[in-house]
Design a protein around this motif. Structure first.
Motif, short mmCIF file in Angstrom:
data_model
loop_
_atom_site.label_atom_id
_atom_site.label_comp_id
_atom_site.label_asym_id
_atom_site.label_seq_id
_atom_site.Cartn_x
_atom_site.Cartn_y
_atom_site.Cartn_z
N LEU A 79 3.14 1.89 -0.31
CA LEU A 79 3.85 0.74 -0.85
C LEU A 79 5.35 0.84 -0.62
CD1 LEU A 79 4.10 -1.86 -2.52
CD2 LEU A 79 4.05 -0.43 -4.60
N ILE A 83 7.33 -1.46 2.23
CA ILE A 83 8.34 -2.39 1.73
C ILE A 83 9.70 -2.06 2.34
CG2 ILE A 83 9.62 -3.16 -0.29
CD1 ILE A 83 6.85 -4.33 -0.20
N SER A 103 -3.63 -3.12 -5.77
CA SER A 103 -2.42 -3.83 -6.21
C SER A 103 -1.26 -3.57 -5.25
CB SER A 103 -2.03 -3.40 -7.62
OG SER A 103 -1.80 -1.99 -7.68
N ASP A 104 -1.20 -2.35 -4.68
CA ASP A 104 -0.15 -2.04 -3.71
C ASP A 104 -0.35 -2.84 -2.42
OD1 ASP A 104 0.67 -0.24 -5.59
OD2 ASP A 104 0.42 1.55 -4.35
N GLU A 107 0.80 -6.33 -2.89
CA GLU A 107 2.27 -6.43 -2.90
C GLU A 107 2.86 -6.33 -1.50
OE1 GLU A 107 6.07 -4.45 -5.28
OE2 GLU A 107 4.01 -4.09 -5.96
N ALA A 110 2.18 -9.55 0.41
CA ALA A 110 3.08 -10.62 -0.04
C ALA A 110 4.48 -10.44 0.52
CB ALA A 110 3.11 -10.66 -1.57
N ALA A 111 4.96 -9.20 0.55
CA ALA A 111 6.30 -8.92 1.07
C ALA A 111 6.37 -9.24 2.56
CB ALA A 111 6.66 -7.46 0.82
#
Length: 210
Positions: A79, A83, A103-104, A107, A110-111
């Motif tokens: 993650l 990111i 969940s990672d 994320e 989405a990023a």
């Protein structure tokens, strides 16, 4: 031109001083991948092969123009690494780690979308454009350049399927391992859209997972 990857990509490796990172630098460089940098906190100023090591992706991108990231870090660290790469301007990020927290993965996906980047992974062997460049640990001899795109949830089936195509005299434009995890950075539908838009791809082979 490849739909995602070719010799113009300037590739950096996160976790470059680890066993997989070091192997990838040597293997991908031999294949023709444009390797420009590595990232490993605390190892800045050293080299892995011909590749200079930096403390952060931001430093590596600033100094080398790196725009593509290969992530070789443990699942819990993907993650942060992904990111960092996306926010530093990398437009293609590939992460091979399996058992990445769902969940990672959500994320990171989405990023990537928010920043106009493509995330391939997790739980993927990577992506290869035969005769041009590779990002991952797939065996290079299985592939040859041609006009068939390959999308695969399974790593081993992507090698076997491509090898069977190669043996039959059918080359590939790009082979994408989208991974078998519930949340994928690049879905089969998204990969298919890219192949449809690629004039060099005349057919697509889609492989599931046993």
């Amino acid at each position: 031109m490849s739909i995602l990857l070719d010799k113009t990509n300037r590739v950096l490796v996160q976790g470059v001083t680890g066993q997989m990172g070091q192997f990838f630098v040597e293997d991908a460089s031999k294949y023709g991948t444009n390797m420009v940098a590595g990232v490993s906190p605390g190892r800045a100023g050293t080299k892995v092969g011909h590749v200079p090591v930096f403390a952060s992706v931001r430093d590596a991108a600033k100094e080398t123009g790196a725009d593509t990231a290969m992530v070789f870090v443990p699942p819990a660290a993907v993650l942060g690494a992904a990111i960092e790469a996306i926010e530093s301007g990398c437009k293609l990020v590939v992460a091979t780690a399996d058992e990445m927290p769902v969940s990672d993965a959500i994320e990171v996906r989405a990023a990537a979308r928010a920043n106009g980047a493509v995330f391939v992974g997790p739980n993927t062997p990577g992506i290869i454009s035969p005769g041009k460049a590779k990002m991952g640990f797939m065996p290079s001899f299985c592939y040859t350049q041609g006009n068939v795109g390959v999308i695969s949830r399974s790593g081993s089936l992507s090698y076997e399927g491509s090898k069977r195509l190669t043996t039959a005299g059918i080359g590939q434009t790009t082979v994408i391992g989208i991974g078998g995890d519930p949340v994928k950075g690049t879905t089969a539908a998204e990969a298919l859209e890219r192949f449809h838009a690629d004039p060099d791809t005349h057919a697509v082979l889609y492989l599931g997972e046993i």
